[in-house]
Design an enzyme around this catalytic site. Structure first.
Site, short mmCIF file in Angstrom:
data_model
loop_
_atom_site.label_atom_id
_atom_site.label_comp_id
_atom_site.label_asym_id
_atom_site.label_seq_id
_atom_site.Cartn_x
_atom_site.Cartn_y
_atom_site.Cartn_z
N GLU A 35 -2.97 2.51 36.64
CA GLU A 35 -2.85 2.91 38.03
C GLU A 35 -4.13 3.63 38.43
OE1 GLU A 35 0.59 5.23 39.18
OE2 GLU A 35 -0.15 5.38 41.26
N ASN A 82 -2.85 2.65 45.18
CA ASN A 82 -1.91 3.29 46.11
C ASN A 82 -2.39 3.13 47.54
OD1 ASN A 82 0.06 4.88 44.33
ND2 ASN A 82 -1.94 5.38 43.46
N GLU A 141 0.71 -0.49 45.56
CA GLU A 141 1.89 0.39 45.55
C GLU A 141 2.08 1.01 46.93
OE1 GLU A 141 1.69 3.35 42.49
OE2 GLU A 141 1.50 1.87 40.87
N ASP A 167 6.71 2.36 45.21
CA ASP A 167 6.35 3.56 44.46
C ASP A 167 7.38 4.67 44.68
OD1 ASP A 167 4.85 5.24 42.87
OD2 ASP A 167 3.11 5.31 44.18
N GLU A 186 7.94 6.31 35.79
CA GLU A 186 6.78 7.21 35.91
C GLU A 186 7.06 8.52 35.18
OE1 GLU A 186 6.74 7.70 40.26
OE2 GLU A 186 4.93 6.50 40.23
#
Ligand code: C2E
Ligand code: MG
Ligand code: MG
Length: 293
Positions: free
Chosen positions: A90, A145, A177, A207, A264
């Site tokens: 990520e 993101n 995400e 997310d 996560e």
């Protein structure tokens, strides 16, 4: 027409300050009242002024940092929980500040959004990440993101595709995400953006699932390829049966929908064992590695 009012109040001894100063303080207090959406008048205090100055400095700082290329990607490993094999990373933005060092995104992303600069910031970070990862193992994916406000930009899909073209990074290796809150503002526009991204082969992840105003209907709103369970549940798994039940239920539901799940915030071996036992296959967290530049 709906009319509302916010009231700021400041007081001082006649000798203490000029009228203009007093009005400015009342203004600052009023902004405070508006910001907190308080129905009560806000009284000025010196802390409000200091916060305003600090905010202003941060705004200047973000503009300067953008112009001087100070935003960089950090990478956090995403692993196959059973084998420990790294499946992807990520991308998490960091501000490398010349005197303050590494600054985390919750300090500067909201400011960049406020200033309408989040698109440029995102471009800077994602471009560097794609360039860095272009010649890594081709099986490794990158997840980036996207802020809710970016999903209100009708050019977003074109911008991402252009980044892929310019960096030579394959669309199939990219995951975008988005959080649930991004779907509230303009679902139709979000759907249009997501449709163009997916047409290129880019995958879409939901997310922080479970945080905020989640509802399962969100899962049907867009064609998600992946659900990421919010780390607040993972953190609580040891001491709180409800969190464990939620992770387990979401995993089961996702399996029924044929959508993979990433957990996560796995911080230790006990949590890893717990989520493995629930049938989770993919995860990330400090146990596997902190984000690194
Ligand atoms: P996120 O996308 O949910 O990212 C995960 C956050 O959890 C990261 O914080 C990561 O450092 C942290 N984290 C990962 N594993 C663990 C763990 O085991 N324990 C704990 N306590 N924390 C863990 P970070 O990097 O501070 O990012 C915060 C948020 O900022 C991200 O949440 C994401 O929403 C946003 N963000 C980061 N980079 C970008 C970006 O380039 N663009 C946009 N729009 N948002 C970004
Ligand atoms: Mg994320
Ligand atoms: Mg997350």
């Amino acid at each position: 027409v709906q009319v509302g009012a916010f009231i700021g109040v400041a007081s001082a001894e006649p000798a203490e300050c000029e009228l203009a100063d007093l009005l400015r303080r009342a203004d600052i207090a009023m902004d405070h009242a508006r910001g907190s959406r308080s129905a009560r008048p806000a009284w000025f205090d010196a802390g409000m002024e200091r916060a305003l100055v600090a905010h202003g400095e941060l705004e200047q700082g973000v503009r300067f940092a953008l112009d001087h290329d100070q935003f960089v990607p950090f990478f956090e490993p995403q692993v196959d929980l059973a084998t420990g094999e790294i499946k992807g990373f990520e991308v998490l933005a960091r501000w490398i500040h010349p005197s303050s060092g590494v600054i985390a995104p919750d300090r500067f992303i909201p400011i960049a959004e406020e200033l309408g600069l989040i698109g440029r910031l995102s471009d800077q970070v994602i471009r560097k990440a794609l360039l860095a990862a272009a010649d890594w193992d081709q099986a490794i994916s990158l997840s980036v993101n996207i802020s809710p406000s970016q999903l209100a930009d009708s050019w977003l899909a074109q911008k991402i595709v252009r980044l892929l073209t310019e960096t030579g990074f394959p669309a199939e290796r990219l995951v975008v995400e988005v959080t649930e809150s991004s779907l509230f503002a303009d679902l139709e526009l979000a759907r249009a953006i997501v449709t163009s991204l997916k047409a290129q082969g880019i995958r879409l992840a939901l997310d922080d699932f479970g945080s905020g105003f989640s509802s399962l209907s969100r899962l049907r709103a867009l064609p998600f390829d992946l659900i990421k369970i919010d780390r607040s549940f993972t953190a609580a798994i040891q001491r709180d049966r409800q969190s464990a039940a939620i992770i387990s239920a979401v995993t089961t539901l996702a399996r029924a929908l044929d959508v993979p799940v990433t957990v996560e915030g796995i911080e230790n071996a006990a949590t890893l064992d717990a989520v493995l036992a629930m049938g989770c296959r993919t995860g990330q967290g400090w146990y596997f590695g902190k984000p690194m530049g």
